[in-house]
Every structure is written in structure tokens, then in C-alpha cells.
Design a protein around this motif. Sequence first.
Motif, PDB file in Angstrom:
ATOM      1  N   UNK A   1      55.860  45.998  19.866  1.00 43.37           N
ATOM      2  CA  UNK A   1      56.214  44.663  19.403  1.00 43.37           C
ATOM      3  C   UNK A   1      57.152  44.641  18.218  1.00 43.37           C
ATOM      4  N   UNK A   2      57.410  45.797  17.593  1.00 47.61           N
ATOM      5  CA  UNK A   2      58.275  45.821  16.423  1.00 47.61           C
ATOM      6  C   UNK A   2      59.725  45.492  16.796  1.00 47.61           C
ATOM      7  N   UNK A   3      60.174  45.963  17.961  1.00 47.15           N
ATOM      8  CA  UNK A   3      61.526  45.701  18.429  1.00 47.15           C
ATOM      9  C   UNK A   3      61.449  44.695  19.572  1.00 47.15           C
ATOM     10  N   UNK A   4      61.879  43.456  19.364  1.00 46.15           N
ATOM     11  CA  UNK A   4      61.787  42.459  20.432  1.00 46.15           C
ATOM     12  C   UNK A   4      62.731  42.795  21.576  1.00 46.15           C
ATOM     13  N   UNK A   5      62.360  42.362  22.756  1.00 45.19           N
ATOM     14  CA  UNK A   5      63.208  42.581  23.919  1.00 45.19           C
ATOM     15  C   UNK A   5      64.351  41.575  23.927  1.00 45.19           C
ATOM     16  N   UNK A   6      65.346  41.818  24.791  1.00 42.98           N
ATOM     17  CA  UNK A   6      66.436  40.856  24.930  1.00 42.98           C
ATOM     18  C   UNK A   6      65.924  39.520  25.445  1.00 42.98           C
ATOM     19  N   UNK A   7      64.824  39.552  26.214  1.00 36.68           N
ATOM     20  CA  UNK A   7      64.260  38.307  26.730  1.00 36.68           C
ATOM     21  C   UNK A   7      63.774  37.417  25.595  1.00 36.68           C
ATOM     22  N   UNK A   8      63.353  38.008  24.482  1.00 38.76           N
ATOM     23  CA  UNK A   8      62.900  37.217  23.336  1.00 38.76           C
ATOM     24  C   UNK A   8      63.971  37.112  22.255  1.00 38.76           C
ATOM     25  N   UNK A   9      64.742  38.166  22.044  1.00 40.73           N
ATOM     26  CA  UNK A   9      65.732  38.159  20.974  1.00 40.73           C
ATOM     27  C   UNK A   9      67.099  37.679  21.401  1.00 40.73           C
ATOM     28  N   UNK A  10      67.391  37.758  22.718  1.00 42.11           N
ATOM     29  CA  UNK A  10      68.689  37.339  23.220  1.00 42.11           C
ATOM     30  C   UNK A  10      69.727  38.450  23.164  1.00 42.11           C
ATOM     31  N   UNK A  11      70.805  38.257  23.882  1.00 39.83           N
ATOM     32  CA  UNK A  11      71.932  39.193  23.860  1.00 39.83           C
ATOM     33  C   UNK A  11      73.181  38.441  24.307  1.00 39.83           C
ATOM     34  N   UNK A  12      74.280  38.630  23.573  1.00 33.79           N
ATOM     35  CA  UNK A  12      75.536  38.009  23.972  1.00 33.79           C
ATOM     36  C   UNK A  12      76.032  38.696  25.239  1.00 33.79           C
ATOM     37  N   UNK A  13      76.472  37.922  26.218  1.00 36.98           N
ATOM     38  CA  UNK A  13      76.709  38.449  27.555  1.00 36.98           C
ATOM     39  C   UNK A  13      77.737  39.556  27.652  1.00 36.98           C
ATOM     40  N   UNK A  14      78.754  39.554  26.791  1.00 36.51           N
ATOM     41  CA  UNK A  14      79.810  40.568  26.895  1.00 36.51           C
ATOM     42  C   UNK A  14      79.387  41.913  26.330  1.00 36.51           C
ATOM     43  N   UNK A  15      78.346  41.930  25.478  1.00 42.08           N
ATOM     44  CA  UNK A  15      77.968  43.169  24.793  1.00 42.08           C
ATOM     45  C   UNK A  15      77.596  44.298  25.748  1.00 42.08           C
ATOM     46  N   UNK A  16      76.708  44.082  26.735  1.00 45.81           N
ATOM     47  CA  UNK A  16      76.396  45.190  27.641  1.00 45.81           C
ATOM     48  C   UNK A  16      77.604  45.666  28.433  1.00 45.81           C
ATOM     49  N   UNK A  17      78.586  44.777  28.633  1.00 43.83           N
ATOM     50  CA  UNK A  17      79.811  45.219  29.286  1.00 43.83           C
ATOM     51  C   UNK A  17      80.541  46.252  28.463  1.00 43.83           C
ATOM     52  N   UNK A  18      80.611  46.013  27.159  1.00 41.97           N
ATOM     53  CA  UNK A  18      81.306  46.948  26.264  1.00 41.97           C
ATOM     54  C   UNK A  18      80.581  48.283  26.211  1.00 41.97           C
ATOM     55  N   UNK A  19      79.271  48.236  25.989  1.00 38.82           N
ATOM     56  CA  UNK A  19      78.504  49.486  25.869  1.00 38.82           C
ATOM     57  C   UNK A  19      78.427  50.199  27.214  1.00 38.82           C
ATOM     58  N   UNK A  20      78.239  49.448  28.298  1.00 34.07           N
ATOM     59  CA  UNK A  20      78.177  50.067  29.624  1.00 34.07           C
ATOM     60  C   UNK A  20      79.477  50.750  30.001  1.00 34.07           C
ATOM     61  N   UNK A  21      80.605  50.157  29.642  1.00 41.10           N
ATOM     62  CA  UNK A  21      81.900  50.782  29.927  1.00 41.10           C
ATOM     63  C   UNK A  21      82.088  52.042  29.081  1.00 41.10           C
ATOM     64  N   UNK A  22      81.589  52.033  27.853  1.00 37.76           N
ATOM     65  CA  UNK A  22      81.632  53.251  27.039  1.00 37.76           C
ATOM     66  C   UNK A  22      80.810  54.349  27.710  1.00 37.76           C
ATOM     67  N   UNK A  23      79.642  54.003  28.223  1.00 40.19           N
ATOM     68  CA  UNK A  23      78.834  54.992  28.947  1.00 40.19           C
ATOM     69  C   UNK A  23      79.588  55.521  30.167  1.00 40.19           C
ATOM     70  N   UNK A  24      80.217  54.627  30.912  1.00 42.72           N
ATOM     71  CA  UNK A  24      80.977  55.062  32.086  1.00 42.72           C
ATOM     72  C   UNK A  24      82.117  55.989  31.685  1.00 42.72           C
ATOM     73  N   UNK A  25      82.773  55.676  30.579  1.00 41.83           N
ATOM     74  CA  UNK A  25      83.860  56.526  30.081  1.00 41.83           C
ATOM     75  C   UNK A  25      83.349  57.923  29.764  1.00 41.83           C
ATOM     76  N   UNK A  26      82.207  58.004  29.097  1.00 47.95           N
ATOM     77  CA  UNK A  26      81.625  59.310  28.771  1.00 47.95           C
ATOM     78  C   UNK A  26      81.265  60.087  30.035  1.00 47.95           C
TER      79      UNK A  26
END
Length: 390
Positions: free
Chosen positions: A191-216
Motif C-alpha cells: 500500500x505504500x506505492x499506489x497503483x496507477x488505478x488509484x494514483x493515475x498516469x498521463x496517457x503518453x508516459x507509458x508510450x515514452x518509457x515503452x519505446x525506450x524499452x523497445x529501443x534497448x
Amino acid sequence: MLPPDTSGVQLSPDEVARFARHLILPEVGMEGQKRLKAASVLCVGTGGLGSPLLLYLAAAGVGRLGIVDFDVVDHSNLQRQVIHGTSWVGKPKIESAKARILEINPHCQVDLYETALTSENALEIISGYDLVCDGTDNFPTRYLVNDACVLLGKPNVYGSIFRFEGQATVFNLDAESPNYRDLFPEPPPPGMVPSCAEGGVVGVLPGIIGVIQATEAVKIITGIGTTLSGRLLLFDALAMKFRELKLRPNPERPVIDKLIDYQEFCGVGGTAPGQEESGAVESISVGELKTLLDGDTSGLVLIDVRNPPEAEIAGIPGAVLIPLDQIENGTAVERIQQLAAGKSLYVHCKLGGRSAKALIALKRHGIEGINVSGGIDAWSQEVDPSVLRY
């Protein structure tokens, strides 16, 4: 071993045309594209990170992609999980992902595992792939993926996101590389780190990080460039800034020699998202709360600890909005003491996790209360369907 063996691998005329912009890069060329075709990558999760990962690995020409997921597409996914579309709502994510991958690259072999990754199946599933991309959103599975990759000697391309911030690195690239346990030797308290379902996430952010993962992943397969192994890349979308932290193996870290019970290790006991701390406080169901609210409410007070933007979406009638951060920093304690004087205190949030944290914080000030299990999300499903879900 990476890069893959390309003996016997040939590109068809269609593939030469399809990957022409790779082929003219001196760093990639025909040999690099053959390595991509010969490679196999397992993506754990087809959510915010898995979506761009799979899209770009397929587009890059990776010959075999494995997908592990057991969830179905939900309307709330579409804000960021761009591999899925509206027509796939209610259907398995892995099937949606496969259909989109084959539209992008019909030469790609897509293997599906519609199951949760567990200590019982992880080694068998991961062993058939050259590397793993971790697109998960919870600590138990991250530790599981890490430990399985260490045991099998597989690189682990890691990413995580929350609100406006993300991070990425490469674990276990070789025997001298750091792994996830060097970043998090112990899991944070439940419970110390809330999930995205409770804390939210800006929609473009996983695109940026996911593309970095794909690049690696592409760099590891083709053997070009310098990977993030030994470096943790941090990204702040609000400030549009990247920074790096050095990450080194801890010589005192425990030896990973087997897979364990990761739910128990992380202290979540297989509970639903948002419910990890609810067992630490007294609770009632939303049905029981409805019965109380339908009666004489003069002897009770209901507090909503969500954030104001959430309360604008939907609310339970009669609830008093006091955000969790005001309770945790103590500024709202006196007000709650006044509201709850001589009354029974009930607390709710979206799913039940934050309200449990609020009650634990209030107990330190001598204020007792009862948690509404499942929060307003359960209220919408079980009591009043007109209340919007988000």
C-alpha cells in the motif's frame, strides 16, 4: 546467447522492402535485420508499457514475440494502451495485441500465454526466449520476472510508470550486471506505492518509457550502441527532463537460487489492487454502508479521502471530501475529530487502499473508524450503477 545466430536466416523481398530504412543504417544493415528476425522476445503484460513495446518490436522485425497476460480490454485502458481499440473492449488483451501485431508485421510469429506468470510456470515460459521485456505494474511479478531471468541468464528490459514519472533500465545483461534486487533489495510495504488505478498516469508516459524499452531490446539483439545496463534512466514528463542514476550490483545481495512465493514476499497475500492494507482495519461492504445510509444518518459520518478531481467524477451522497494527504500530514485531524465526535466514522476512497491508510494514520491520533471495502468502485458496481466508474 545474444545476438542471435543468423545462419540460415534470409529476408524475403517483402521484408527487404519493409525494413529498408533499417538496412541502409550502417549500424544495422542486413546482418542486424537478420538478427532481429532470428530473435525471440517475451513481453510480460500488454498494458501501457507492453503496448508500445509490442508495436515497435513487431515493426522493427523481431521474428517471434511471446505475450503473457490474462486480462481483458477495458474502456479505461484505451487512454494509454494503444495496441488495443474500442472494438476489443471485453475481449482478451493478448488476442487484441496479436491481431494488431500481425497487421504491422505478418512475418512475426506471435505466441500467446493467457495466464498469470507464476513461480510454477515462469521458468518454462521464459526459457524459450532470448530476452524479456517487463511491462508489469506490480512488485510481486517484477521480482518474479527478475529472479527467473537471473536463473535462466536472460536479459530483462525493465520499465515502470506512475503519474508523470517513469524509469527504465536493463537488468541481467550479463553475469556482472545489476538486477532488480539491486534497485529494490526489499519490496516497499504493502500500500505504500499506489497503483496507477488509484494514483493515475498521463496517457503518453507509458508510450515514452515503452519505446525506450523497445529501443534497448533492439540494441541488445543487434549488438549495437550502449545499453542502460548499470544506469537507471529517470524521466519527468511535467518538466520534460531526463536524468540518470548509477546502478551497481550489491556484493551482499542474497543469491537467487530458486523461485519463491512472491505474493508472500511482497506481503500482499494475493489481494485485489487497492486492498493490500484493508486487512489491518475494520471494514464493511458497500451493501452494508447503503443500509446505514438509508436509515438514520445522524449518528455517522462518511469521509471520502480521494483527490478533488476524482470527487468531480463521482461521489457517494453525503460523503465529506478530505483528501488523504491532508490526513497524513495532520492538517485535517482536528476537523475529523470534530466531525466524528460522538459518531461512527466510515471512510472510503476509490478501491479501499487509501481509505485503509487514512484510518491507520487517524488511529495514531486516537480516532477509530471503519473502512468501506472496495470503495466507490464497488459502490458503482453493487449499489448504484448510475455512479460513474473511472
